[in-house]
Structures are given as C-alpha cells and as structure tokens.
Design an enzyme around this catalytic site. Structure first.
Site, PDB file in Angstrom:
ATOM      1  CB  CYS A  38      -1.109   0.376   1.293  1.00  0.00           C
ATOM      2  SG  CYS A  38      -0.191  -0.023   2.256  1.00  0.00           S
ATOM      3  CB  THR A  39       0.324   4.913  -0.053  1.00  0.00           C
ATOM      4  OG1 THR A  39      -0.640   4.744  -1.288  1.00  0.00           O
ATOM      5  CG2 THR A  39       0.841   6.103   0.475  1.00  0.00           C
TER       6      THR A  39
END
Length: 298
Positions: A192-193
């Site tokens: 994810c980010t």
C-alpha cells in the site's frame, strides 16, 4: 528560503487516552503552521502533514519524544509550496480527530495491538527482501494491492492482484467471500502507499487462513525511494492531497487510461456530476466536458 515538505507517518501502539493525544497534536501542529490530517485511536496514530521544513523537523522531534511514537516511520517528500502566510498549499486545513480506527477497514474488533505493533500481521519485508523473495520463488509470488482500485489504475506492481474495492472497508467482505482463497497456499506480498493499510490487511489475511503473507515494509513510498522506476513498480503513486500523484523518477511510465477518451494519463478527478462521489482517471481535456457521470463509467 522556505522549503515545503510533506510527512507521512503512522504508529500502531496502545494509547490509553486518544483524546489527550489529539489535543497535544492539534496544539503542536497549529503552533508550527502545519496543515494536514491526523487520525488517532486506541490502536495508534496515522497522519500526513505539510509545512515548512524547519517546522516539520520540530514537529518530528516532539512527536518522537512520546514513547509510543519513538520508532514511528516518518516518510518525507516534496511539497508543492507555501502560501504567503507560510501554510502548505497541499492541504486546505488542519484536521486532527479521534476515530475507532486509524485506517478504516471496519474491523476494529479484529485488530490486536501491543507495544510491538499489530499482532498477527504478515512478515515485514524490505524492498531488497522483496526482490530476494521474487528471485527465489519467481512467478509463485503474488503482489496483492491493499489500496482502493482507483489508486492502482495509475500505478501498481507488475502483474499485481487488484481487488475491486471502492473503499478500504470492502476488503474484509472480499476476503470473507472466498474470492481469493486460491492464494492461501501462495506467497502473497501485500503493499500500500506507506505501509499502514497492509499492517491491518495482512493481519486479516492471516486470520482467514492465508498461510504465507508478507507486507512491504514502508509501502510503495519506501520501495520507490530504493528502486525508483527501475524495479517491479510501474506508473505513478496516488496521494491524498492536492498533488494528486507523485512520480519517483523522470522516466515513470504512464499506465492510467482516461475514462473519457482512452488516452494515457496519470490524472485523477472527481466525477463531474455533483450527485456522484466517485473519482475517475481522466485527462484534463475530458474533465472539462459536461457529460453524464454514468456514461464515463460505462
């Protein structure tokens, strides 16, 4: 000379008094002219802030003085600029709130946190260790996107599995549906980010019987700092501020496709129909066309 920066940070740790932490962070950020969003719960803290570099350095020192946040991973990136009053142009205001979850999976009752962080999550792998895993296990390794599907449209790992999610809350039901049960005997690398969503996602996968679950430590941000666009990542990184997206190098691939005309673009925008709250990958030319939102989707 002003130096605009943005920090992305989180820490999972038991917080006996989230309201007191909220007041502390609100007052500290206001005193330093910082803008952004900070969420606090009994499980920890999650946020992104923008401001002048010296102010953010002062914030980081004070933040780490709190024992539960001493080892928090703080990621730094370039901001777009500062206004005449010295506030970040990337955020409209400062918001510091207490919530049931610091990342909204709708699974607060499932999440267990101790002084070491999330209990029962996937094994953390550095970007280098991810490459070692791929070199050792080859095509058996599955990259599993822990973000909303829109984010993956403009950037993702090569051949990644991208669940059909509008919000993070969709993940638990998708996992419970059995749609990805065929991956339970496969090495799965969640990403994810900045890493926070995969802390929770990987724990949900482990509790549902996925046997070999990893999480990319530091998320896409840390991977991009390590390998740029010369590794397994393709495209641009979607970010939740006025920048819209960031590229790791000047040779980042453009993999997004405009919902209006089909042209390659990394640009995202809100649906032009006020009654529609979705975002789309759309080029600037198509964004100015008055059209039915449902026509864009279909």
């Amino acid at each position: 000379m002003a130096t605009p920066k943005i920090v992305l940070f989180y820490a999972f740790a038991p917080l006996p008094d989230p309201a007191a932490v909220r007041l502390w962070q609100r007052d500290l950020c206001e005193s330093l002219k910082l803008r952004g969003r900070v969420l606090i719960s009994e499980h920890g803290i999650n946020g992104t802030l923008g401001g002048d570099l010296p102010a953010l350095k002062k914030w980081a020192r004070r933040f780490r003085e709190y024992p539960a946040f001493a080892d928090a991973d703080i990621k730094w990136s370039e901001g777009s600029g500062l206004d005449d009053s010295g506030f970040s142009l990337d955020f409209p205001k400062l918001s510091v709130k207490v919530r049931d979850e610091i990342v909204s999976f709708g699974a607060a009752d499932e999440l267990r946190v101790d002084d070491g962080g999330v209990v029962g999550g996937g094994t953390r792998l550095s970007p280098e260790q991810v490459h070692e895993l791929v070199a050792d296990r080859g095509d058996d390794v599955v990259f599993f996107d822990g973000r909303n599907a829109l984010e993956a449209e403009i950037g993702r790992f090569k051949n990644a599995v991208v669940p059909d999610t509008d919000t993070t809350r969709d993940f638990a039901s998708i996992l419970d549906s059995g749609q990805f049960d065929h991956l339970k005997g496969t090495p799965v690398v969640t990403y994810c980010t900045g890493g926070i969503r995969c802390e929770v996602l990987s724990s949900l996968m482990v509790s549902r019987g996925f046997g070999e679950v990893y999480q990319l430590d530091g998320g896409i941000v840390r991977y991009g700092e390590t390998y740029g666009d010369d590794g397994l990542w393709e495209g641009s990184l979607y970010v939740f501020d006025k920048r819209g997206s960031v590229d790791f190098t000047d040779h980042a691939a453009t993999i997004g496709t405009c919902a209006g005309c089909g042209a390659k673009t990394k640009r995202t925008a809100n649906c032009p129909d006020a009654s529609c709250r979705r975002q789309f990958v759309v080029c600037e030319s198509c964004d100015t066309v008055a059209c039915d939102a449902h026509a864009l989707v279909g």
